[in-house]
Design an enzyme around this catalytic site. Sequence first.
Site, short mmCIF file in Angstrom:
data_model
loop_
_atom_site.label_atom_id
_atom_site.label_comp_id
_atom_site.label_asym_id
_atom_site.label_seq_id
_atom_site.Cartn_x
_atom_site.Cartn_y
_atom_site.Cartn_z
N TYR A 91 11.01 15.57 44.44
CA TYR A 91 10.32 14.38 43.93
C TYR A 91 11.27 13.32 43.38
CZ TYR A 91 10.71 17.19 39.61
OH TYR A 91 11.19 17.97 38.57
N GLU A 132 0.12 25.67 35.61
CA GLU A 132 1.28 26.32 35.00
C GLU A 132 1.10 26.40 33.48
OE1 GLU A 132 5.03 24.35 35.76
OE2 GLU A 132 6.21 25.94 34.85
N HIS A 137 10.18 28.25 46.17
CA HIS A 137 10.00 27.10 45.28
C HIS A 137 11.30 26.78 44.55
CE1 HIS A 137 7.68 24.18 43.07
NE2 HIS A 137 8.12 24.64 41.92
N HIS A 181 2.90 28.73 40.82
CA HIS A 181 2.67 29.24 39.47
C HIS A 181 1.31 29.96 39.39
CE1 HIS A 181 6.32 27.42 38.13
NE2 HIS A 181 5.89 26.19 38.34
N HIS A 235 13.68 23.42 42.73
CA HIS A 235 14.08 22.05 42.41
C HIS A 235 15.59 22.13 42.21
CE1 HIS A 235 9.82 21.26 41.62
NE2 HIS A 235 9.81 22.30 40.82
N HIS A 268 2.02 22.39 42.49
CA HIS A 268 2.07 23.07 41.20
C HIS A 268 0.64 23.22 40.69
CE1 HIS A 268 6.27 21.15 40.51
NE2 HIS A 268 6.46 22.44 40.65
N ARG A 314 -1.91 16.62 37.63
CA ARG A 314 -1.50 15.70 36.56
C ARG A 314 -0.88 14.43 37.14
NH1 ARG A 314 2.92 18.33 34.39
NH2 ARG A 314 2.68 20.21 35.61
N ASP A 370 12.48 28.34 41.38
CA ASP A 370 12.02 27.15 40.67
C ASP A 370 13.13 26.40 39.95
OD1 ASP A 370 10.48 25.23 39.45
OD2 ASP A 370 9.21 26.58 38.31
ZN LIG Z 1 8.32 23.56 40.19
#
Ligand SMILES: [Zn+2]
Length: 439
Positions: free
Chosen positions: A118, A232, A56, A266, A58, A229, A207, A317
């Site tokens: 994203y 978390e 994972h 998570h 970003h 996700h 979300r 992450d």
């Molecule tokens: Zn993440």
Amino acid sequence: VPLTTFWCERAWLGRAVSNVLVTVADGMITDVRESDPTPTAYRLHGMVFPGFANTHSHAFHRALRGRTHADGGTFWTWRQAMYALAGRLDPDTYFRLARLAYAEMVSSGYTCVGEFHYLHHAPGGAPYTDPNAMGHALVEAARTAGIRITLLDTCYLAGGLTAAGYQPLAGPQLRFGDGDVEHWHRRVSGLHGGDHAKIGVALHSVRAVPADALPGFADVARDRPTHVHLSEQPEENEACQAVHHRSPTELLRSAGILGPGTTAVHATHLSDMDIEILGGTRTTACFCPTTEADLADGIGPARELADAGAAPALGSDQHAVVDPFVEARALEHGERLRTGQRGRFSPAELVTAATSAGHRALGWHAGEIAAGQPADLVAVRTDTARTAGSAADQLVMSATASDVDTVVVGGRVVVREGTHDIGTVGRELAHVIEELWRT
Ligand SMILES: [Zn+2]
């Protein structure tokens, strides 16, 4: 000339084994046997692990490292800093940052990364001429850094979920969205991978994708590595309960999104029912222990999930720490702190989480030193001040990324004596990050 044999002083074959000769053709392992070094073999000293999977990532969060601690704050204030950074990147700067972030990963022993991507569009949300300019920048960055990548292109449609319902995208979030699942799917269909790259998908979170869009997402996700996700923060659970009268895990299950091809990232704040669902569907649980500690997220029920059937994998992450050894033992340290018991995961289980389980979650048949696997090898020095004296079978509990000496990806030596073949990563990273925050 591509190398064809590697001799390992010790190799991790589910346990530490001395004197191992690994034969390679076309970047793949064809034979593994106990043997003294042959005259032409490339010698790997210390302990050789299979390549680690960073399940994972970003990549752009690397520019936040060491910059978010001045005034405390919360997960949500940290997210404001992350959004400010997201607002500044374009395909060129993202390529330069990601190439170096990935080079740091390779130097640390990661040979595969799952990029949960994203940041798609130009500021304001208008598509670039190539609507996948950012994704292709990441795939190219991985290629030049010598790391395998699974680009997990992320469906992100709503700005958040509160008891009042889904919020519209706003500010930097406009760059993340495609409007609806159909437009997201159309864009994802234009992504291309390569020998080093696979294309998977992600649902940002419950979300960010309204419940009525989940079945459409599930149709696209079928037969592809799928990440999400999950729980978390307690606020996500509370909002989901208020609006949907069920947990995020229950919502994902009813939409058909959980299963062996899916990874829940998570998995921190779970009910007993959630654990049963994730285990029963054989969903992978990807923990990011250094990030979860950094963001004060909490400690997920990793052992309970594993016992229920949800195998653990590991990711860095937000890259506050990029170190597969620290990440792996932080999983066990969290268990110890949470339960007051040692040995919740054995050193061998931690290596499995950091290697083969992560690769499987990213759609790669990799992460073991065995015939039929890619020749991804990480040689760790056993004579440094940190590792000296450690039992070979327990090295995952003492080594650090700084002890990685040689990294081989697909039979090619990418890191030697701790130095990546693109040169000094640190100085270039400092330059790119300072430039990003200045403009
Ligand atoms: Zn993440």
